[in-house]
Design a protein around this motif. Structure first.
Motif, PDB file in Angstrom:
ATOM      1  N   GLN A  99     -13.688  38.491  -3.935  1.00  6.89           N
ATOM      2  CA  GLN A  99     -13.041  39.795  -3.828  1.00  6.89           C
ATOM      3  C   GLN A  99     -12.306  39.860  -2.495  1.00  6.89           C
ATOM      4  O   GLN A  99     -12.868  39.514  -1.452  1.00  6.89           O
ATOM      5  CB  GLN A  99     -14.065  40.931  -3.848  1.00  6.89           C
ATOM      6  CG  GLN A  99     -14.882  41.059  -5.104  1.00  6.89           C
ATOM      7  CD  GLN A  99     -15.996  42.067  -4.878  1.00  6.89           C
ATOM      8  OE1 GLN A  99     -17.051  41.730  -4.361  1.00  6.89           O
ATOM      9  NE2 GLN A  99     -15.748  43.307  -5.256  1.00  6.89           N
ATOM     10  N   PHE A 101     -10.534  42.088   0.419  1.00  2.43           N
ATOM     11  CA  PHE A 101     -10.420  43.409   1.031  1.00  2.43           C
ATOM     12  C   PHE A 101      -9.582  43.275   2.294  1.00  2.43           C
ATOM     13  O   PHE A 101      -9.630  42.248   2.976  1.00  2.43           O
ATOM     14  CB  PHE A 101     -11.795  43.974   1.408  1.00  2.43           C
ATOM     15  CG  PHE A 101     -12.695  44.243   0.237  1.00  2.43           C
ATOM     16  CD1 PHE A 101     -12.747  45.500  -0.334  1.00  2.43           C
ATOM     17  CD2 PHE A 101     -13.496  43.239  -0.291  1.00  2.43           C
ATOM     18  CE1 PHE A 101     -13.584  45.756  -1.419  1.00  2.43           C
ATOM     19  CE2 PHE A 101     -14.328  43.485  -1.367  1.00  2.43           C
ATOM     20  CZ  PHE A 101     -14.371  44.753  -1.932  1.00  2.43           C
ATOM     21  N   SER A 102      -8.828  44.287   2.589  1.00  4.35           N
ATOM     22  CA  SER A 102      -8.082  44.296   3.843  1.00  4.35           C
ATOM     23  C   SER A 102      -8.343  45.602   4.564  1.00  4.35           C
ATOM     24  O   SER A 102      -8.557  46.640   3.936  1.00  4.35           O
ATOM     25  CB  SER A 102      -6.582  44.118   3.590  1.00  4.35           C
ATOM     26  OG  SER A 102      -6.068  45.205   2.829  1.00  4.35           O
ATOM     27  N   SER A 103      -8.331  45.538   5.883  1.00  4.28           N
ATOM     28  CA  SER A 103      -8.596  46.719   6.696  1.00  4.28           C
ATOM     29  C   SER A 103      -7.729  46.675   7.935  1.00  4.28           C
ATOM     30  O   SER A 103      -7.612  45.636   8.583  1.00  4.28           O
ATOM     31  CB  SER A 103     -10.077  46.764   7.090  1.00  4.28           C
ATOM     32  OG  SER A 103     -10.334  47.837   7.968  1.00  4.28           O
ATOM     33  N   GLY A 172     -10.503  50.486   5.067  1.00  3.18           N
ATOM     34  CA  GLY A 172     -10.094  49.372   4.235  1.00  3.18           C
ATOM     35  C   GLY A 172     -10.165  49.695   2.775  1.00  3.18           C
ATOM     36  O   GLY A 172     -10.647  50.736   2.366  1.00  3.18           O
ATOM     37  N   GLN A 174      -9.899  47.611  -1.447  1.00  2.00           N
ATOM     38  CA  GLN A 174      -9.867  46.361  -2.180  1.00  2.00           C
ATOM     39  C   GLN A 174      -8.416  46.007  -2.445  1.00  2.00           C
ATOM     40  O   GLN A 174      -7.799  46.480  -3.385  1.00  2.00           O
ATOM     41  CB  GLN A 174     -10.643  46.486  -3.486  1.00  2.00           C
ATOM     42  CG  GLN A 174     -10.773  45.155  -4.203  1.00  2.00           C
ATOM     43  CD  GLN A 174     -11.803  45.201  -5.292  1.00  2.00           C
ATOM     44  OE1 GLN A 174     -12.491  46.171  -5.454  1.00  2.00           O
ATOM     45  NE2 GLN A 174     -11.905  44.123  -6.044  1.00  2.00           N
ATOM     46  N   PRO A 392     -17.293  38.807  -1.168  1.00  4.82           N
ATOM     47  CA  PRO A 392     -16.284  39.729  -0.626  1.00  4.82           C
ATOM     48  C   PRO A 392     -15.682  39.137   0.653  1.00  4.82           C
ATOM     49  O   PRO A 392     -16.381  38.912   1.631  1.00  4.82           O
ATOM     50  CB  PRO A 392     -17.086  41.000  -0.316  1.00  4.82           C
ATOM     51  CG  PRO A 392     -18.407  40.816  -1.018  1.00  4.82           C
ATOM     52  CD  PRO A 392     -18.645  39.345  -1.028  1.00  4.82           C
ATOM     53  N   THR A 394     -13.170  39.756   3.596  1.00  4.06           N
ATOM     54  CA  THR A 394     -12.498  40.886   4.245  1.00  4.06           C
ATOM     55  C   THR A 394     -11.642  40.416   5.414  1.00  4.06           C
ATOM     56  O   THR A 394     -12.107  39.670   6.282  1.00  4.06           O
ATOM     57  CB  THR A 394     -13.542  41.900   4.758  1.00  4.06           C
ATOM     58  OG1 THR A 394     -14.373  42.309   3.671  1.00  4.06           O
ATOM     59  CG2 THR A 394     -12.847  43.121   5.343  1.00  4.06           C
ATOM     60  N   THR A 396      -9.464  41.813   8.555  1.00  8.19           N
ATOM     61  CA  THR A 396      -9.367  43.029   9.371  1.00  8.19           C
ATOM     62  C   THR A 396      -8.501  42.802  10.599  1.00  8.19           C
ATOM     63  O   THR A 396      -8.679  41.822  11.327  1.00  8.19           O
ATOM     64  CB  THR A 396     -10.770  43.484   9.827  1.00  8.19           C
ATOM     65  OG1 THR A 396     -11.624  43.606   8.696  1.00  8.19           O
ATOM     66  CG2 THR A 396     -10.685  44.832  10.528  1.00  8.19           C
ATOM     67  N   SER A 448     -14.103  37.861   7.341  1.00  9.93           N
ATOM     68  CA  SER A 448     -15.546  37.936   7.110  1.00  9.93           C
ATOM     69  C   SER A 448     -15.882  37.722   5.644  1.00  9.93           C
ATOM     70  O   SER A 448     -15.369  38.417   4.771  1.00  9.93           O
ATOM     71  CB  SER A 448     -16.070  39.312   7.551  1.00  9.93           C
ATOM     72  OG  SER A 448     -17.442  39.450   7.236  1.00  9.93           O
ATOM     73  N   PRO A 453     -18.691  44.390   5.148  1.00 13.32           N
ATOM     74  CA  PRO A 453     -17.740  44.084   6.212  1.00 13.32           C
ATOM     75  C   PRO A 453     -18.268  44.536   7.563  1.00 13.32           C
ATOM     76  O   PRO A 453     -18.766  45.636   7.703  1.00 13.32           O
ATOM     77  CB  PRO A 453     -16.501  44.896   5.817  1.00 13.32           C
ATOM     78  CG  PRO A 453     -16.632  45.076   4.339  1.00 13.32           C
ATOM     79  CD  PRO A 453     -18.117  45.204   4.088  1.00 13.32           C
TER      80      PRO A 453
END
Length: 538
Positions: A99, A101-103, A172, A174, A392, A394, A396, A448, A453
């Motif tokens: 998965q 994810f961005s933040s 963040g 998905q 997941p 991530t 960031t 990560s 996260p």
């Protein structure tokens, strides 16, 4: 920079645990055991949304089957669903072993950094000098809302002196990494699209091409990509950037890792004698030239970090576990519904136990209108395995944070000592300038592989609070009790004795009693008592 991550989950290639889970779910739905799913069995398959919620340990999302979606599964229209068709249905729906994810936390970092410059840059030249930082304690402690002589990022946010502290949210979602946060997810079949995305982002003069200055590549690499030697890169030429060898390759291990059992033949070491339980390590099976590897520093078994240009990049991984609360929650609801303590509940009883009814139809595998304790356990075991089979990942962008530069011990708070010694940590970033500009503050980028996260410090720090548990023999008890904010120092406000006693203990006269000064005082006191006792014996 081109960074390639080789993901492992529970010591296996990242796809293997996910494929194994889908195979178990398929067998779970195949109640007649004929190796395929008929229409009735297929319509019991949990919806994509349901699986997503339950993988995360969520409660309160009612079971949704796939009624009416036989045609979405049965792509070859033979009236039955094969394992391959079953896997493909969930893949098309976005359920995958990884998965993304961005933040983007730049706004928060900028807001806090702006507070420093607004309050301390007295000559308004856009720089913070040593003289200006000497006023930090006086100028910033007005933001200390809870009066603990510590400053948090929340307290330093604009308006912080007038508002109650608040927690910083995880900004963040998905979504795939993108150029705006400094990362791009590279898929071989989508390299052309990526190349165009990079061109649009960096093409400042909007001529449809990238100059060396616009893209910021070193000249040898730029010239190698510039196939027609016109001094510019078009979208087609830039695709070669993504097809070349990566500048750095890392092996990233989520899930469980066997202590002392590295994957033979795949690793070179990053300053350690063996991989052991390390979750992130260099990957260079062919021992090719990889200069960036020399810059990689290990920050414990779960994190490595390196510098690229003006960015500090950290890559971390951790174990993943199904939310034990969710499992215990459903087991407790079952016990409440099982009033006869027979290890079985019917639909009516399940509906009376809050939230147990939401999974009744899926747990009741034989569709006899009853949920047994064994059926519930089998379902929870399967979902636990499913949750642990996804990684997941991530990305960031933490922005340029002066707060983190000053936060020496990484506990998320600035102590009096950290404020007083701030310039010592800023000076290496200043260079030949007479002050620190905001642009000179390193940019923080984190990657990560973790169920939750979390932020990773590039510079290794101490624990979140000073932990006296392992120091109880060396740190005096009176010091531990007086140090109410647990920053490792006693200030005049915390000290419970007389002013003259404080000055006596503060041997370096810096206005704080450190643990070292407290220990020195104790040793001196013990020595004096021993000498007095010896004299009395004589």
């Amino acid at each position: 920079m081109l960074l390639r991550l080789h993901l492992r989950n529970n010591g296996q290639p990242y796809r293997a645990p996910w494929d194994a889970y889908l195979q178990k779910l398929y067998a779970y739905l195949d109640t007649n055991g004929d190796g395929v799913l008929d229409k009735a069995e297929t319509e019991r398959a949990p919806s994509i949304q349901f699986l997503q919620f339950h993988f995360q340990g969520a409660i309160g999302f009612n079971y949704q089957g796939s009624k009416g979606q036989m045609g979405q599964f049965d792509t070859n229209k033979d009236g039955k669903v094969s394992l391959a068709e079953f896997k493909e249905f969930y893949r098309r729906g976005g359920l995958a072993p990884v998965q993304f994810f961005s933040s983007n936390n730049r706004a928060t970092a900028d807001a806090v950094t702006n507070t420093f410059y607004k309050r301390l840059d007295s000559n308004q030249d856009g720089k913070l000098s040593a003289q200006e930082m000497a006023q930090a304690e006086t100028a910033l402690l007005r933001f200390d809302l809870d009066e603990d002589e510590m400053l948090t990022a929340e307290e330093l946010m604009p308006g912080g002196e007038n508002n109650s502290p608040f927690g910083r949210p995880f900004n963040g979602g998905q979504a795939s990494p993108n150029a705006d946060i400094g990362f791009l997810e590279i898929k071989s079949e989508k390299v052309n699209n990526l190349s165009r995305q990079v061109l649009v982002h960096y093409d400042k003069n909007k001529n449809g091409k990238l100059s060396q200055k616009e893209i910021g590549l070193d000249k040898p690499l730029f010239d190698k990509l510039d196939a027609n030697h016109d001094g510019q890169l078009d979208a087609k030429e830039f695709t070669a950037f993504f097809r070349r060898d990566a500048d750095l390759e890392l092996l990233v291990g989520a899930g469980s890792i066997s202590q002392g059992a590295p994957i033979a033949g795949l690793l070179w070491k990053l300053g350690v004698s063996s991989l052991g339980a390390a979750r992130v390590a260099g990957f260079n099976p062919h021992q090719r030239s990889m200069p960036l590897a020399a810059k990689v520093k290990r920050r414990g078994p779960s994190t490595v970090a390196f510098t690229w240009g003006d960015a500090h990049i950290a890559v971390s991984a951790s174990d993943q576990q199904f939310g034990n609360f969710s499992r215990q929650f459903f087991e407790q609801r079952f016990r409440e519904a099982d009033v006869g303590k027979k290890g079985v509940v019917d639909r009516k009883q399940a509906m009376s136990a809050r939230f147990l009814g939401e999974i009744f139809d899926l747990v009741d595998r034989n569709s006899d209108g009853k949920m047994t304790q064994q059926e519930l356990k089998a379902y929870l075991d399967m979902q636990s395995e499913g949750a642990g089979c996804r990684i997941p990942l991530t990305f960031t962008d933490e922005g340029r944070s002066l707060f983190e530069v000053l936060d020496k011990d990484g506990d998320g708070r600035l102590s009096l000592r950290e404020l007083r010694t701030a310039w010592a940590r800023m000076q290496p970033l200043v260079g030949r300038e007479d002050g620190l500009t905001q642009q000179a503050i390193p940019r923080r980028l984190d990657v990560s592989a973790s169920q939750n996260p979390r932020r990773i410090r590039v510079v290794p720090g101490q624990s979140r609070r000073v932990n006296f548990a392992g120091k109880s023999r060396s740190v005096p008890l009176w010091f531990q009790k007086m140090d109410r904010n647990q920053d490792g120092d006693i200030s005049p406000r915390e000290f419970l004795g007389r002013d003259e006693d404080f000055r006596k203990l503060d041997t370096d006269g810096d206005g704080l009693i450190s643990t070292a000064e407290a220990q020195q005082f104790e040793e001196k006191t013990k020595k004096s008592k021993a000498q007095t006792a010896d004299a009395a014996k004589r």
